[in-house]
Design a protein around this motif. Structure first.
Motif, short mmCIF file in Angstrom:
data_model
loop_
_atom_site.label_atom_id
_atom_site.label_comp_id
_atom_site.label_asym_id
_atom_site.label_seq_id
_atom_site.Cartn_x
_atom_site.Cartn_y
_atom_site.Cartn_z
N ASP A 182 41.85 39.23 35.45
CA ASP A 182 40.68 38.89 35.39
C ASP A 182 39.57 40.25 35.22
N ALA A 183 38.71 40.30 34.29
CA ALA A 183 38.07 41.46 34.00
C ALA A 183 37.07 41.86 35.45
N PHE A 184 36.63 40.75 35.69
CA PHE A 184 35.51 40.92 36.97
C PHE A 184 36.08 40.01 38.15
N ALA A 185 36.22 40.81 39.11
CA ALA A 185 36.76 40.05 40.27
C ALA A 185 35.62 40.07 41.56
N LEU A 186 34.98 39.12 41.98
CA LEU A 186 33.92 39.10 42.82
C LEU A 186 34.40 38.42 44.02
N VAL A 187 34.90 39.26 44.95
CA VAL A 187 35.76 38.71 45.98
C VAL A 187 35.25 39.40 47.37
N PRO A 188 34.05 38.88 47.98
CA PRO A 188 33.75 39.60 49.34
C PRO A 188 34.69 39.30 50.50
N GLN A 247 35.01 34.52 43.91
CA GLN A 247 35.92 33.82 45.06
C GLN A 247 35.34 34.06 46.27
N SER A 248 35.08 33.31 47.19
CA SER A 248 34.73 33.45 48.50
C SER A 248 35.21 32.39 49.40
N GLU A 249 35.98 32.44 50.60
CA GLU A 249 36.30 31.59 51.44
C GLU A 249 35.41 31.17 52.56
N ARG A 250 34.67 32.16 53.25
CA ARG A 250 33.86 32.29 54.21
C ARG A 250 32.54 33.17 53.90
#
Length: 258
Positions: free
Chosen positions: A124-130, A161-164
């Protein structure tokens, strides 16, 4: 480790790791870092910045990073964790290694601008994963990504991607994304397939003037939005979708709020 106020002009200079070197440039708890023109190769990760404020990466490049067989992990150009005021302009990433993300934005980052980058990534080029690496709710906000060319082969241009945790005010504009998978995925799970009850919040995410060329010859959609428990205002404005067998935008298992 970089110190407060570090300034590095590296035009014409290549920083080469000797194998299994984790970081080329690392900073924690620092402010006002400026790096321009450096080229990085054979490290696991070119840039890693944590728990600070104020960093500029200008015309930096990285390629042919170290492969940690058999897992091939951590082949990222840059990782930001809990950093405020991030600016990246003119970066070039050419790394087809597995897990070769260009940029990984983890929890706590605010006020991020990435522009004019040319990306060839093996993941993935950009992973926004807080949520990554933390067990409590975090926020990733005020992110602008614009004027980038992205080629990821069989991986995604954007994984949001964010679960919470909360992802808010993300603008992706004037980008060209070419891949054989989804160009972008918004999901509580990494694969975008698992149906689960999550608490992540996605608010004010906008794709504007983007060119999506994905899906290949499969039924893969250009955009996949799945298991997003609280979805608020996700917008596609003046975007172009190349012909693909699958759906242009597929929305599944989401709770959409007005």
């Amino acid at each position: 480790m970089l110190q407060n106020g570090s300034v590095i002009f590296g035009y014409g200079a290549t920083f080469k790791g000797v194998g299994n070197d984790k970081y080329c440039f690392f900073a924690e708890g620092t402010s006002n870092i400026f790096i321009a023109g450096v080229d990085v190769t054979y490290f696991r990760r070119a840039f890693d910045f944590r728990n600070g404020s104020g960093v500029t990466l200008l015309n930096v490049s990285a390629h042919d990073m170290y492969r940690d067989a058999p897992t091939f992990k951590d082949n990222y150009m840059a990782v930001f964790l809990n950093y405020n005021n991030v600016y990246v302009n003119g970066a070039v990433w050419n790394n087809l290694n597995e897990n070769g993300d260009f940029l990984r934005l983890k929890n706590g980052n605010k006020n991020v601008v990435i522009e004019n980058c040319n990306i060839t990534a093996g993941d993935d080029a950009f992973a926004l994963v807080p949520d990554e690496g933390v067990s409590t709710s975090q926020t990733l906000s005020n992110v602008t990504i614009r004027n980038c060319t992205i080629n990821t082969g069989s991986f995604r241009g954007f994984r949001i991607q964010s679960e919470r945790s909360a992802l808010s005010r993300v603008l992706i504009e004037n980008c060209a994304i070419n891949c054989n998978k989804e160009c972008a995925i918004i999901s509580s799970t990494s694969d975008g397939n698992t149906s689960a009850t999550m608490q992540g919040v996605y608010e004010q995410i906008e794709f504007k003037n983007c060119n999506f060329n994905g899906g290949g010859n499969t039924n893969t959609p250009h955009i996949k939005i799945n298991t997003a428990s609280q979805l608020r205002l996700v917008t596609f404005r003046n975007c172009w979708f190349a012909t693909a067998k699958g759906n242009h935008i597929l929305v599944q298992n989401c709770n959409i709020y007005g």
